[in-house]
Design a protein around this motif. Structure first.
Motif, PDB file in Angstrom:
ATOM      1  N   VAL A 192      50.089 121.408  62.474  1.00 38.01           N
ATOM      2  CA  VAL A 192      49.225 120.420  63.135  1.00 38.01           C
ATOM      3  C   VAL A 192      50.079 119.245  63.601  1.00 38.01           C
ATOM      4  CG1 VAL A 192      47.087 121.027  61.944  1.00 38.01           C
ATOM      5  CG2 VAL A 192      48.693 119.460  60.848  1.00 38.01           C
ATOM      6  N   PHE A 193      49.616 118.594  64.680  1.00 41.10           N
ATOM      7  CA  PHE A 193      50.417 117.552  65.307  1.00 41.10           C
ATOM      8  C   PHE A 193      49.514 116.425  65.795  1.00 41.10           C
ATOM      9  CE2 PHE A 193      52.436 121.617  65.572  1.00 41.10           C
ATOM     10  CZ  PHE A 193      53.736 121.364  65.174  1.00 41.10           C
ATOM     11  N   GLN A 194      50.122 115.269  66.028  1.00 45.79           N
ATOM     12  CA  GLN A 194      49.350 114.126  66.509  1.00 45.79           C
ATOM     13  C   GLN A 194      48.728 114.417  67.861  1.00 45.79           C
ATOM     14  OE1 GLN A 194      51.702 110.546  66.332  1.00 45.79           O
ATOM     15  NE2 GLN A 194      52.143 110.762  64.150  1.00 45.79           N
ATOM     16  N   THR A 195      49.451 115.132  68.710  1.00 47.75           N
ATOM     17  CA  THR A 195      48.932 115.559  70.008  1.00 47.75           C
ATOM     18  C   THR A 195      49.038 117.067  70.086  1.00 47.75           C
ATOM     19  OG1 THR A 195      49.664 113.504  71.080  1.00 47.75           O
ATOM     20  CG2 THR A 195      49.163 115.381  72.503  1.00 47.75           C
ATOM     21  N   GLU A 223      57.684 117.583  76.199  1.00 49.84           N
ATOM     22  CA  GLU A 223      58.734 116.580  76.087  1.00 49.84           C
ATOM     23  C   GLU A 223      58.940 116.075  74.652  1.00 49.84           C
ATOM     24  OE1 GLU A 223      54.890 114.464  77.321  1.00 49.84           O
ATOM     25  OE2 GLU A 223      55.952 116.342  77.793  1.00 49.84           O
ATOM     26  N   SER A 224      58.143 116.562  73.711  1.00 54.36           N
ATOM     27  CA  SER A 224      58.271 116.104  72.324  1.00 54.36           C
ATOM     28  C   SER A 224      59.634 116.471  71.752  1.00 54.36           C
ATOM     29  CB  SER A 224      57.172 116.716  71.451  1.00 54.36           C
ATOM     30  OG  SER A 224      57.403 116.420  70.083  1.00 54.36           O
TER      31      SER A 224
END
Length: 319
Positions: free
Chosen positions: A255-258, A264-265
């Motif tokens: 899971v990720f913030q976005t 581009e992360s």
């Protein structure tokens, strides 16, 4: 009474079971693969098992929304429901087995360095053994002792870790799989004795950013982190820094913030980071699909009988 079921993962046996349950309570039920299939004539449904924002946000007749997943933070926005009295249940309890297995798999991949071996063997390399770590003798902290965390603790116990400490809001658990259960206020004391931090928290005001740069610094050198709860719980930039400098030996994020994770992360290129695209749960296992339907049918009978719904979401807590 009209029920809409919106789910493209159900098997014929599930359709038959839900249909039989609806018939037993005198309800009409319609099945759709997605929201776009729902005709305007069904926007007056009393119950939805699935998700249809266009109905939730406009219908004053909707009395109960049962979502087939666990996290409901996106539904906690004031005014999201046209009918604020609409009951909300989730399917927390259906995913513990699937996600716990994912967590154990991720832990073993990182600690036994299986990802490295896989890449090298695909390149035709036959290399000598290298130092590895084991769940046996490890100090494990489970941050979030709900269904997912407890299923993980239960299964990890068989690997004979040195200890399994649970950390949660209440600081209490009746489960025997934990050696200790402590409140979140004790997290700073627990992190220095943690070799593997397993996170399965919901997204609430209290959990956002809970694993900050300062908290990560408290972990011993060479610790591992797994997060299957919500991406908002982790300072992703700090994690990337600590993975790069080796303070954190490895991390597995589902899971990720976005989401999806932006191209581009920097996380895509950080060493010793195992990325999976929010697939630890979902209705991909037969057990999960069966359990999910069982839970809905259980609460359907509760709803019709005027009894409290077993899987009701506490909107003040957010889960």
């Amino acid at each position: 009474m009209k029920i809409l079921v919106i789910n493209n993962s159900l098997e014929e046996k599930h359709v038959e079971r839900i249909s039989a349950a609806a018939k037993s309570v005198g309800a009409d039920v319609s099945f759709y693969k997605n929201e776009a299939e729902i005709p305007q004539s069904d926007y007056d449904a009393d119950i939805i098992y699935g998700f249809a924002p266009s109905i939730v946000k406009t219908s004053m007749k909707l009395k109960w929304l049962c979502v087939p997943w666990a996290g409901v933070d996106s539904l906690m926005v004031p005014g999201y429901f046209a009918n604020e009295a609409c009951l909300l249940t989730n399917s927390a309890g259906a995913y513990g087995v699937s996600i716990a297995e994912h967590m154990i798999a991720a832990a073993l991949v990182m600690m036994r360095r299986l990802d490295e071996f896989l890449l090298e063997t695909h390149e035709g390399k036959w290399l000598s053994p290298r130092p590895q770590k084991s769940l046996k003798g490890s100090r494990i902290t489970v941050l979030g002792t709900g269904d997912i965390g407890t299923n993980f603790a239960k299964r990890t116990k068989a690997f004979e870790p040195a200890q399994i400490i649970g950390v949660c809001r209440s600081g209490k658990s009746s489960e025997s799989f934990y050696d200790r259960v402590l409140p979140v206020s004790s997290l700073d004391d627990v992190l220095p004795e943690t070799d593997l931090l397993a996170m399965s928290l919901p997204s609430t005001a209290e959990t956002k950013g809970i694993l900050s740069r300062e908290k990560m610094n408290l972990l011993p050198d060479g610790a591992y982190i797994i997060n299957v709860g919500r991406g908002s719980a982790i300072d992703e930039d700090a994690l990337a820094d600590y993975l790069e400098n080796g303070h954190i030996a490895g991390a597995a994020l589902d899971v990720f913030q976005t989401e999806p994770l932006p191209k581009e992360s920097r996380l895509w290129h950080v060493k010793n980071l195992l990325i999976t695209p929010h697939i630890a749960g979902n209705m991909t296992l037969p057990y999960t699909r069966d359990k999910n339907v069982d839970m809905f049918i259980e609460d359907l009978h509760n709803f019709v009988a005027g009894k409290p719904l077993h899987y009701l979401v506490d909107r003040k807590l957010g889960y």
